[in-house]
Design an enzyme around this catalytic site. Sequence first.
Site, PDB file in Angstrom:
ATOM      1  N   GLU A  37      -0.438   4.978   1.098  1.00  0.00           N
ATOM      2  CA  GLU A  37      -0.812   5.896   2.178  1.00  0.00           C
ATOM      3  C   GLU A  37      -0.869   5.156   3.516  1.00  0.00           C
ATOM      4  O   GLU A  37      -1.415   4.069   3.607  1.00  0.00           O
ATOM      5  CB  GLU A  37      -2.167   6.520   1.884  1.00  0.00           C
ATOM      6  CG  GLU A  37      -2.147   7.417   0.666  1.00  0.00           C
ATOM      7  CD  GLU A  37      -3.556   7.888   0.305  1.00  0.00           C
ATOM      8  OE1 GLU A  37      -4.131   8.684   1.040  1.00  0.00           O
ATOM      9  OE2 GLU A  37      -4.073   7.420  -0.730  1.00  0.00           O
ATOM     10  N   ARG A  73     -16.163  13.009  -1.283  1.00  0.00           N
ATOM     11  CA  ARG A  73     -15.003  13.908  -1.354  1.00  0.00           C
ATOM     12  C   ARG A  73     -15.118  14.893  -2.521  1.00  0.00           C
ATOM     13  O   ARG A  73     -14.829  16.077  -2.379  1.00  0.00           O
ATOM     14  CB  ARG A  73     -13.718  13.087  -1.525  1.00  0.00           C
ATOM     15  CG  ARG A  73     -13.253  12.405  -0.245  1.00  0.00           C
ATOM     16  CD  ARG A  73     -12.190  11.391  -0.569  1.00  0.00           C
ATOM     17  NE  ARG A  73     -11.534  10.869   0.628  1.00  0.00           N
ATOM     18  CZ  ARG A  73     -10.739   9.816   0.652  1.00  0.00           C
ATOM     19  NH1 ARG A  73     -10.481   9.163  -0.480  1.00  0.00           N
ATOM     20  NH2 ARG A  73     -10.186   9.406   1.765  1.00  0.00           N
ATOM     21  N   SER A  83      -2.091   1.192  -4.936  1.00  0.00           N
ATOM     22  CA  SER A  83      -2.777   2.220  -4.155  1.00  0.00           C
ATOM     23  C   SER A  83      -4.121   2.578  -4.755  1.00  0.00           C
ATOM     24  O   SER A  83      -4.284   2.585  -5.977  1.00  0.00           O
ATOM     25  CB  SER A  83      -1.903   3.475  -4.088  1.00  0.00           C
ATOM     26  OG  SER A  83      -2.619   4.530  -3.490  1.00  0.00           O
ATOM     27  N   ASP A  84      -5.069   2.910  -3.887  1.00  0.00           N
ATOM     28  CA  ASP A  84      -6.365   3.373  -4.378  1.00  0.00           C
ATOM     29  C   ASP A  84      -6.405   4.878  -4.542  1.00  0.00           C
ATOM     30  O   ASP A  84      -7.472   5.466  -4.643  1.00  0.00           O
ATOM     31  CB  ASP A  84      -7.481   2.882  -3.448  1.00  0.00           C
ATOM     32  CG  ASP A  84      -7.823   1.425  -3.722  1.00  0.00           C
ATOM     33  OD1 ASP A  84      -7.647   0.981  -4.875  1.00  0.00           O
ATOM     34  OD2 ASP A  84      -8.262   0.728  -2.792  1.00  0.00           O
ATOM     35  N   GLU A 128      -1.672   9.888   4.966  1.00  0.00           N
ATOM     36  CA  GLU A 128      -2.955   9.832   4.263  1.00  0.00           C
ATOM     37  C   GLU A 128      -3.150  11.143   3.506  1.00  0.00           C
ATOM     38  O   GLU A 128      -3.157  12.226   4.099  1.00  0.00           O
ATOM     39  CB  GLU A 128      -4.102   9.635   5.259  1.00  0.00           C
ATOM     40  CG  GLU A 128      -4.086   8.293   5.979  1.00  0.00           C
ATOM     41  CD  GLU A 128      -4.452   7.120   5.067  1.00  0.00           C
ATOM     42  OE1 GLU A 128      -5.136   7.338   4.039  1.00  0.00           O
ATOM     43  OE2 GLU A 128      -4.042   5.982   5.374  1.00  0.00           O
ATOM     44  N   ASP A 173       0.851  -1.170   0.000  1.00  0.00           N
ATOM     45  CA  ASP A 173       0.000   0.000   0.000  1.00  0.00           C
ATOM     46  C   ASP A 173       0.901   1.239   0.000  1.00  0.00           C
ATOM     47  O   ASP A 173       2.123   1.126   0.199  1.00  0.00           O
ATOM     48  CB  ASP A 173      -0.852  -0.067   1.277  1.00  0.00           C
ATOM     49  CG  ASP A 173      -1.864   1.049   1.371  1.00  0.00           C
ATOM     50  OD1 ASP A 173      -2.309   1.549   0.329  1.00  0.00           O
ATOM     51  OD2 ASP A 173      -2.220   1.410   2.509  1.00  0.00           O
ATOM     52  N   ASN A 216      -8.938  -1.541   2.836  1.00  0.00           N
ATOM     53  CA  ASN A 216      -8.805  -1.729   1.387  1.00  0.00           C
ATOM     54  C   ASN A 216      -7.557  -2.542   1.006  1.00  0.00           C
ATOM     55  O   ASN A 216      -7.297  -2.773  -0.167  1.00  0.00           O
ATOM     56  CB  ASN A 216      -8.839  -0.385   0.634  1.00  0.00           C
ATOM     57  CG  ASN A 216      -7.604   0.456   0.868  1.00  0.00           C
ATOM     58  OD1 ASN A 216      -6.967   0.356   1.915  1.00  0.00           O
ATOM     59  ND2 ASN A 216      -7.258   1.267  -0.107  1.00  0.00           N
ATOM     60  N   LYS A 233      -6.308  -4.072  -6.206  1.00  0.00           N
ATOM     61  CA  LYS A 233      -5.153  -4.593  -5.473  1.00  0.00           C
ATOM     62  C   LYS A 233      -5.147  -6.119  -5.512  1.00  0.00           C
ATOM     63  O   LYS A 233      -4.124  -6.747  -5.800  1.00  0.00           O
ATOM     64  CB  LYS A 233      -5.179  -4.106  -4.016  1.00  0.00           C
ATOM     65  CG  LYS A 233      -5.031  -2.590  -3.875  1.00  0.00           C
ATOM     66  CD  LYS A 233      -4.819  -2.202  -2.415  1.00  0.00           C
ATOM     67  CE  LYS A 233      -4.757  -0.680  -2.280  1.00  0.00           C
ATOM     68  NZ  LYS A 233      -4.000  -0.263  -1.089  1.00  0.00           N
TER      69      LYS A 233
END
Lengths: 199, 199
Positions: free
Chosen positions: B9, B46, B90-91, B15, B7, B155, B133
């Site tokens: 973050e 967001r 990563s997302d 983050e 991952d 995640n 992922k």
Amino acid sequence: MKIICSDLEGVFVPEIWVNVAEKTGIEALKLTTREISDYDVLMTKRLEVLDKHGLKLKDITDIITTIEPLQGALETLNWIREHSQIIILSDTFEEFARPLMKKLNYPALLCHSLVVDSEGRIADYKLRQANQKKQAIKALKGLNYTVIAFGDSYNDTAMLKEADFGFFFRPPENVIKEFPQFEVTNTYSELKDKLTSLL
Amino acid sequence: MKIICSDLEGVFVPEIWVNVAEKTGIEALKLTTREISDYDVLMTKRLEVLDKHGLKLKDITDIITTIEPLQGALETLNWIREHSQIIILSDTFEEFARPLMKKLNYPALLCHSLVVDSEGRIADYKLRQANQKKQAIKALKGLNYTVIAFGDSYNDTAMLKEADFGFFFRPPENVIKEFPQFEVTNTYSELKDKLTSLL
């Protein structure tokens, strides 16, 4: 989303075995698939020759450490990495590639590996997967990437065909003639222009 | 052959959205996958918040450019890249990640992308693939890699399950409780020890 895959030897670094042959002065290491078409026979012979001369993995990696990336390769690779993702697909072995990857600032590399015994002798080699370059392109397409690929020779043509956009970089004349469907780039400037048009 | 997936973050960089929330002072941007495990729900919220405050892509990337990798992250990542191959899964979105990837010396990154309109507004986001992922781990296993994976949150759990060796790095308490099957590492030193034992 797009991703780039490229060959290593002949594209960003010189041919590793050719350099090892030159620097050790061992004629038998100059043999390539042109003389011995069966890769397994060729690799087995290379390992026998290393044994005969008492050369262990460290002797070979010490030689490889003296090889420099091709003129302009690092700058080109840095440029690519600022603009996109790149994964290098090579039929070399990770143990051989490592000193060169360091000089290239550690781009991602998918390749093969060696079997090294407790005394540091290269006992065998292990191809990770048959047609690994083509399989990697297929896997990336399966991850919903549009794949741009370039390489210089026979062992790249399956990946160039599998990619969404495949083209040559500095291929020899016989390869150009045999695969006229692939566009040819010859300088890093041409390579960057081609990539810019595709990204 | 082994390959590492991690991952981004919470592992190598802070983050991103939390930082953007802090630097803009917008509370609603502080929510992460730690609080809302459905990524689609989270992202839609967001983007609505950004629009409401008139924030465009450049406003966000200007903020991201001021974020530094976590203390020790670059050294740890350099160490990993000297010892193995690593692909960061990563997302986040490539547009957001770029300034941070530069600070991390451009490791390979597979992630998502944004849809930006002609005025620079983030009009939408484009998940490259559902469960990307996990799918990436499956693809690497299909390329005959033994996959080691680590991450910090919800995640990441599907990728940790799919990997041959999956473990947590600095997960929050609730995630540890919900997924007791994954070993926990908390410092880069522990992470390196764990990787050393697996490589």
